[in-house]
Design an enzyme around this catalytic site. Structure first.
Site, PDB file in Angstrom:
ATOM      1  N   GLY A  51     -18.316 -56.036 -33.932  1.00 17.28           N
ATOM      2  CA  GLY A  51     -17.171 -54.887 -33.439  1.00 17.28           C
ATOM      3  C   GLY A  51     -17.577 -54.648 -31.956  1.00 17.28           C
ATOM      4  O   GLY A  51     -18.640 -54.375 -31.671  1.00 17.28           O
ATOM      5  N   GLN A  56     -16.664 -50.209 -24.185  1.00 15.76           N
ATOM      6  CA  GLN A  56     -18.181 -50.737 -24.241  1.00 15.76           C
ATOM      7  C   GLN A  56     -18.311 -51.693 -23.197  1.00 15.76           C
ATOM      8  O   GLN A  56     -19.520 -51.802 -22.831  1.00 15.76           O
ATOM      9  CB  GLN A  56     -18.572 -51.052 -25.678  1.00 15.76           C
ATOM     10  CG  GLN A  56     -18.524 -49.969 -26.694  1.00 15.76           C
ATOM     11  CD  GLN A  56     -18.980 -50.637 -28.109  1.00 15.76           C
ATOM     12  OE1 GLN A  56     -18.074 -51.103 -28.789  1.00 15.76           O
ATOM     13  NE2 GLN A  56     -20.199 -50.658 -28.196  1.00 15.76           N
ATOM     14  N   CYS A 110     -25.076 -49.665 -33.102  1.00 15.84           N
ATOM     15  CA  CYS A 110     -24.024 -49.844 -31.985  1.00 15.84           C
ATOM     16  C   CYS A 110     -24.534 -50.481 -31.000  1.00 15.84           C
ATOM     17  O   CYS A 110     -25.702 -50.179 -30.505  1.00 15.84           O
ATOM     18  CB  CYS A 110     -23.529 -48.485 -31.429  1.00 15.84           C
ATOM     19  SG  CYS A 110     -22.357 -48.504 -30.175  1.00 15.84           S
ATOM     20  N   LEU A 111     -23.724 -51.495 -30.281  1.00 18.44           N
ATOM     21  CA  LEU A 111     -24.208 -52.069 -29.127  1.00 18.44           C
ATOM     22  C   LEU A 111     -24.470 -51.291 -27.898  1.00 18.44           C
ATOM     23  O   LEU A 111     -25.445 -51.868 -27.131  1.00 18.44           O
ATOM     24  CB  LEU A 111     -23.268 -53.148 -28.633  1.00 18.44           C
ATOM     25  CG  LEU A 111     -23.017 -54.473 -29.892  1.00 18.44           C
ATOM     26  CD1 LEU A 111     -22.114 -55.252 -29.322  1.00 18.44           C
ATOM     27  CD2 LEU A 111     -24.257 -54.977 -30.291  1.00 18.44           C
ATOM     28  N   HIS A 152     -15.425 -46.984 -36.696  1.00 18.67           N
ATOM     29  CA  HIS A 152     -16.493 -46.869 -35.317  1.00 18.67           C
ATOM     30  C   HIS A 152     -15.725 -47.524 -34.326  1.00 18.67           C
ATOM     31  O   HIS A 152     -16.070 -46.642 -33.257  1.00 18.67           O
ATOM     32  CB  HIS A 152     -17.576 -47.857 -36.024  1.00 18.67           C
ATOM     33  CG  HIS A 152     -18.626 -47.937 -34.989  1.00 18.67           C
ATOM     34  ND1 HIS A 152     -19.992 -47.585 -34.969  1.00 18.67           N
ATOM     35  CD2 HIS A 152     -18.847 -48.416 -33.646  1.00 18.67           C
ATOM     36  CE1 HIS A 152     -20.648 -47.893 -34.266  1.00 18.67           C
ATOM     37  NE2 HIS A 152     -20.294 -48.276 -33.412  1.00 18.67           N
ATOM     38  N   GLU A 153     -15.148 -48.313 -34.363  1.00 18.92           N
ATOM     39  CA  GLU A 153     -14.481 -48.912 -32.921  1.00 18.92           C
ATOM     40  C   GLU A 153     -13.645 -48.012 -32.401  1.00 18.92           C
ATOM     41  O   GLU A 153     -13.244 -47.901 -31.266  1.00 18.92           O
ATOM     42  CB  GLU A 153     -13.793 -50.531 -33.182  1.00 18.92           C
ATOM     43  CG  GLU A 153     -15.062 -51.471 -33.278  1.00 18.92           C
ATOM     44  CD  GLU A 153     -16.278 -51.573 -32.609  1.00 18.92           C
ATOM     45  OE1 GLU A 153     -16.433 -51.109 -31.349  1.00 18.92           O
ATOM     46  OE2 GLU A 153     -17.460 -51.823 -33.286  1.00 18.92           O
ATOM     47  N   HIS A 156     -14.922 -45.152 -30.568  1.00 18.63           N
ATOM     48  CA  HIS A 156     -15.140 -45.600 -29.230  1.00 18.63           C
ATOM     49  C   HIS A 156     -13.793 -45.354 -28.493  1.00 18.63           C
ATOM     50  O   HIS A 156     -13.866 -44.953 -27.198  1.00 18.63           O
ATOM     51  CB  HIS A 156     -15.338 -47.014 -29.204  1.00 18.63           C
ATOM     52  CG  HIS A 156     -16.922 -47.244 -29.466  1.00 18.63           C
ATOM     53  ND1 HIS A 156     -17.945 -46.721 -28.783  1.00 18.63           N
ATOM     54  CD2 HIS A 156     -17.755 -47.877 -30.195  1.00 18.63           C
ATOM     55  CE1 HIS A 156     -19.013 -47.237 -29.216  1.00 18.63           C
ATOM     56  NE2 HIS A 156     -19.061 -47.780 -29.978  1.00 18.63           N
TER      57      HIS A 156
END
Length: 195
Positions: A51, A56, A110-111, A152-153, A156
């Site tokens: 994701g 991000q 997380c990235l 989660h996304e 963000h």
């Protein structure tokens, strides 16, 4: 003269101001939005993610991409039945319109917070409303990894990182790693790139 545009974008890391900003709604699905979604999918896969949210990659818009595997379980939600076969996909202006009462705890990463993992409690089921790029609007109940990834996304898009959802004891454990990540970020403009 046509310029070459690299498809894999740098990912913003912990400490980047864009990760703490409330993202703006996407006003219209334009060619630029479709190009951004394509680049985000390329970036998500290049960094081995499932994701990615537009903040991000430094773009404060309400756009997310997902690339989850098809679920092997029998207890699959309507959203998983509908959306998993479409992967990878992009969602424009996603909104969680309700949360189920049952919660589960799972490890998240997380990235934008590389190499840090922690247990996070989230509702097991949600109802999501969004525009799926190339597929149209949807309102559907989601469970499993899909529900967790969506939460989660969408966090963000609201300027929140998963580490802000961990228990106080866990935060104490990961805090030294976050300090190191912040220091690394300051030296690298809060970005990580694929070389």
């Amino acid at each position: 003269m046509l310029g070459f545009r690299k498809k894999v974008m740098p990912v913003q890391t912990y400490g980047s101001p864009v990760l703490k900003t409330l993202a703006a709604p996407v006003a219209a699905i334009s060619t630029a939005i479709m190009d951004l979604a394509e680049q985000m999918i390329e970036t998500m896969f290049a960094f081995d993610g499932i994701g990615l949210a537009a903040p991000q990659v430094g773009v404060s818009l309400r756009l997310i991409t997902l690339g989850l595997p098809v679920a092997d379980t029998e207890d699959i939600s309507p959203g998983e039945c509908m959306l998993l076969p479409m992967m990878p996909l992009a969602m424009v202006n996603p909104v969680i319109i309700s949360f189920g009462s049952e919660k589960t705890i799972c490890e998240e990463g997380c990235l934008s917070v590389p190499d840090i993992y922690a247990q996070v409690e989230r509702p097991s089921r949600i109802i999501i409303q969004a525009e799926i790029l190339h597929h149209g609007p949807v309102t559907v109940e989601c469970g499993g990894l899909l529900a967790r990834c969506l939460q989660h996304e969408i966090d963000h898009l609201n300027g929140k990182l998963f580490v802000e959802r961990v228990e106080a004891e866990t935060m104490t454990e990961v805090k030294p790693q976050l300090v190191k990540l912040f220091d690394f970020g300051q030296k690298n403009n809060f970005q990580r790139s694929k070389r």
